[in-house]
Design a protein around this motif. Sequence first.
Motif, PDB file in Angstrom:
ATOM      1  N   GLY A  26      39.664  18.998  32.669  1.00 44.34           N
ATOM      2  CA  GLY A  26      38.512  19.878  32.580  1.00 44.34           C
ATOM      3  C   GLY A  26      38.333  20.385  31.159  1.00 44.34           C
ATOM      4  N   ARG A  27      37.130  20.270  30.671  1.00 46.11           N
ATOM      5  CA  ARG A  27      36.873  20.622  29.277  1.00 46.11           C
ATOM      6  C   ARG A  27      36.929  22.106  29.010  1.00 46.11           C
ATOM      7  N   THR A  28      36.852  22.933  30.077  1.00 50.57           N
ATOM      8  CA  THR A  28      36.826  24.375  29.872  1.00 50.57           C
ATOM      9  C   THR A  28      38.200  25.015  29.970  1.00 50.57           C
ATOM     10  N   PHE A  29      39.247  24.226  30.088  1.00 49.68           N
ATOM     11  CA  PHE A  29      40.580  24.784  30.291  1.00 49.68           C
ATOM     12  C   PHE A  29      40.954  25.752  29.182  1.00 49.68           C
ATOM     13  N   SER A  30      40.563  25.459  27.963  1.00 49.21           N
ATOM     14  CA  SER A  30      40.962  26.298  26.835  1.00 49.21           C
ATOM     15  C   SER A  30      40.367  27.697  26.919  1.00 49.21           C
ATOM     16  N   ARG A  31      39.409  27.920  27.802  1.00 54.78           N
ATOM     17  CA  ARG A  31      38.809  29.247  27.961  1.00 54.78           C
ATOM     18  C   ARG A  31      39.650  30.153  28.854  1.00 54.78           C
ATOM     19  N   TYR A  32      40.550  29.588  29.612  1.00 54.43           N
ATOM     20  CA  TYR A  32      41.212  30.329  30.673  1.00 54.43           C
ATOM     21  C   TYR A  32      42.557  30.923  30.283  1.00 54.43           C
ATOM     22  N   THR A  33      42.819  32.104  30.804  1.00 52.09           N
ATOM     23  CA  THR A  33      44.178  32.610  30.837  1.00 52.09           C
ATOM     24  C   THR A  33      44.968  31.723  31.800  1.00 52.09           C
ATOM     25  N   THR A  34      46.182  31.388  31.434  1.00 47.21           N
ATOM     26  CA  THR A  34      47.010  30.541  32.276  1.00 47.21           C
ATOM     27  C   THR A  34      48.343  31.230  32.530  1.00 47.21           C
ATOM     28  N   ALA A  35      48.839  31.081  33.735  1.00 45.98           N
ATOM     29  CA  ALA A  35      50.052  31.786  34.123  1.00 45.98           C
ATOM     30  C   ALA A  35      50.969  30.878  34.933  1.00 45.98           C
ATOM     31  N   TRP A  36      52.195  31.288  35.001  1.00 46.98           N
ATOM     32  CA  TRP A  36      53.185  30.685  35.898  1.00 46.98           C
ATOM     33  C   TRP A  36      53.588  31.735  36.925  1.00 46.98           C
ATOM     34  N   PHE A  37      53.611  31.302  38.166  1.00 46.69           N
ATOM     35  CA  PHE A  37      54.124  32.099  39.259  1.00 46.69           C
ATOM     36  C   PHE A  37      55.234  31.296  39.924  1.00 46.69           C
ATOM     37  N   ARG A  38      56.041  31.958  40.707  1.00 52.22           N
ATOM     38  CA  ARG A  38      57.073  31.242  41.446  1.00 52.22           C
ATOM     39  C   ARG A  38      57.229  31.829  42.837  1.00 52.22           C
ATOM     40  N   GLN A  39      57.689  30.985  43.741  1.00 53.65           N
ATOM     41  CA  GLN A  39      57.906  31.428  45.110  1.00 53.65           C
ATOM     42  C   GLN A  39      59.214  30.864  45.627  1.00 53.65           C
ATOM     43  N   ALA A  40      60.130  31.764  45.915  1.00 53.95           N
ATOM     44  CA  ALA A  40      61.413  31.379  46.494  1.00 53.95           C
ATOM     45  C   ALA A  40      61.296  31.375  48.012  1.00 53.95           C
ATOM     46  N   PRO A  41      62.164  30.643  48.685  1.00 54.85           N
ATOM     47  CA  PRO A  41      62.103  30.586  50.152  1.00 54.85           C
ATOM     48  C   PRO A  41      62.177  31.975  50.769  1.00 54.85           C
ATOM     49  N   GLY A  42      61.238  32.270  51.647  1.00 54.51           N
ATOM     50  CA  GLY A  42      61.229  33.541  52.338  1.00 54.51           C
ATOM     51  C   GLY A  42      60.730  34.713  51.519  1.00 54.51           C
ATOM     52  N   LYS A  43      60.237  34.443  50.323  1.00 54.29           N
ATOM     53  CA  LYS A  43      59.760  35.526  49.453  1.00 54.29           C
ATOM     54  C   LYS A  43      58.308  35.304  49.089  1.00 54.29           C
ATOM     55  N   GLU A  44      57.673  36.364  48.647  1.00 51.89           N
ATOM     56  CA  GLU A  44      56.287  36.270  48.215  1.00 51.89           C
ATOM     57  C   GLU A  44      56.207  35.621  46.830  1.00 51.89           C
ATOM     58  N   ARG A  45      55.044  35.082  46.528  1.00 53.85           N
ATOM     59  CA  ARG A  45      54.826  34.511  45.216  1.00 53.85           C
ATOM     60  C   ARG A  45      54.914  35.605  44.169  1.00 53.85           C
ATOM     61  N   ALA A  46      55.611  35.319  43.077  1.00 58.97           N
ATOM     62  CA  ALA A  46      55.860  36.336  42.051  1.00 58.97           C
ATOM     63  C   ALA A  46      55.434  35.838  40.681  1.00 58.97           C
ATOM     64  N   PHE A  47      54.917  36.744  39.892  1.00 60.10           N
ATOM     65  CA  PHE A  47      54.488  36.452  38.529  1.00 60.10           C
ATOM     66  C   PHE A  47      55.700  36.157  37.651  1.00 60.10           C
ATOM     67  N   VAL A  48      55.540  35.168  36.759  1.00 64.14           N
ATOM     68  CA  VAL A  48      56.595  34.834  35.803  1.00 64.14           C
ATOM     69  C   VAL A  48      56.144  35.118  34.376  1.00 64.14           C
ATOM     70  N   ALA A  49      55.028  34.502  33.988  1.00 64.10           N
ATOM     71  CA  ALA A  49      54.544  34.657  32.616  1.00 64.10           C
ATOM     72  C   ALA A  49      53.081  34.251  32.551  1.00 64.10           C
ATOM     73  N   ALA A  50      52.377  34.763  31.541  1.00 62.33           N
ATOM     74  CA  ALA A  50      50.977  34.413  31.336  1.00 62.33           C
ATOM     75  C   ALA A  50      50.687  34.324  29.850  1.00 62.33           C
ATOM     76  N   ILE A  51      49.633  33.584  29.533  1.00 62.91           N
ATOM     77  CA  ILE A  51      49.229  33.410  28.140  1.00 62.91           C
ATOM     78  C   ILE A  51      47.705  33.406  28.092  1.00 62.91           C
ATOM     79  N   ASN A  52      47.141  34.077  27.108  1.00 62.04           N
ATOM     80  CA  ASN A  52      45.685  34.141  27.042  1.00 62.04           C
ATOM     81  C   ASN A  52      45.116  32.820  26.524  1.00 62.04           C
ATOM     82  N   TRP A  53      43.794  32.748  26.453  1.00 61.95           N
ATOM     83  CA  TRP A  53      43.155  31.466  26.173  1.00 61.95           C
ATOM     84  C   TRP A  53      43.542  30.885  24.818  1.00 61.95           C
ATOM     85  N   SER A  54      43.771  31.743  23.843  1.00 60.43           N
ATOM     86  CA  SER A  54      44.064  31.253  22.497  1.00 60.43           C
ATOM     87  C   SER A  54      45.552  31.110  22.234  1.00 60.43           C
ATOM     88  N   GLY A  55      46.351  31.689  23.110  1.00 58.36           N
ATOM     89  CA  GLY A  55      47.787  31.675  22.879  1.00 58.36           C
ATOM     90  C   GLY A  55      48.276  32.839  22.039  1.00 58.36           C
TER      91      GLY A  55
END
Length: 125
Positions: A26-55
Motif C-alpha cells: 500500500g502506497r500510503t503506509f508511510s502515513r501511518y503510525t505503526t505498532a507492535w502488540f502481543r498476545q500470550a495464551p490466556g491473556k489480552e492483547r498488550a501494547f509493545v511499541a509504536a513508531i510515528n509515520w516519520s520514525g
Amino acid sequence: QVQLVESGGGLVQAGGSLRLSCAASGRTFSRYTTAWFRQAPGKERAFVAAINWSGSSTYDADSVKGRCTISRDNAKNTVYLQMNSLKPEDTAVYYCAAGLPRYFSYSDSRGYDYWGQGTQVTVSS
C-alpha cells in the motif's frame, strides 16, 4: 488499504535476540503510525511499541523498555522490532498494526485499522 505481514518469529533461549519484521503493501503506509502488540495464551492483547509515520517518535511499553527497539524504513515499507535480552514472559504471538490513532492513545489497539496475522515468539528458559 494496507496489508501487513509479520516475519522473524521463532524459538529462542532466554537472553537471546530476535528481530521481527512487518512488511506492508500500500502506497500510503508511510502515513501511518505503526505498532507492535502481543498476545500470550490466556491473556489480552498488550501494547509493545509504536513508531510515528516519520520514525521521529517511538513509544515503548514498560515491560520491554530498554530491551526492544522499534524502527521503520518507509522506502521498504517495513517496520522492525529488535528484541534483546528476551525472557520467557515475552513468549506470545506478536502482531503488527497500522493506523492513525487520532482519538486513542498510541498504545490503545482501537486506534489501529490494519493488522497482520501475527508471528509466534517463544522464549525458552
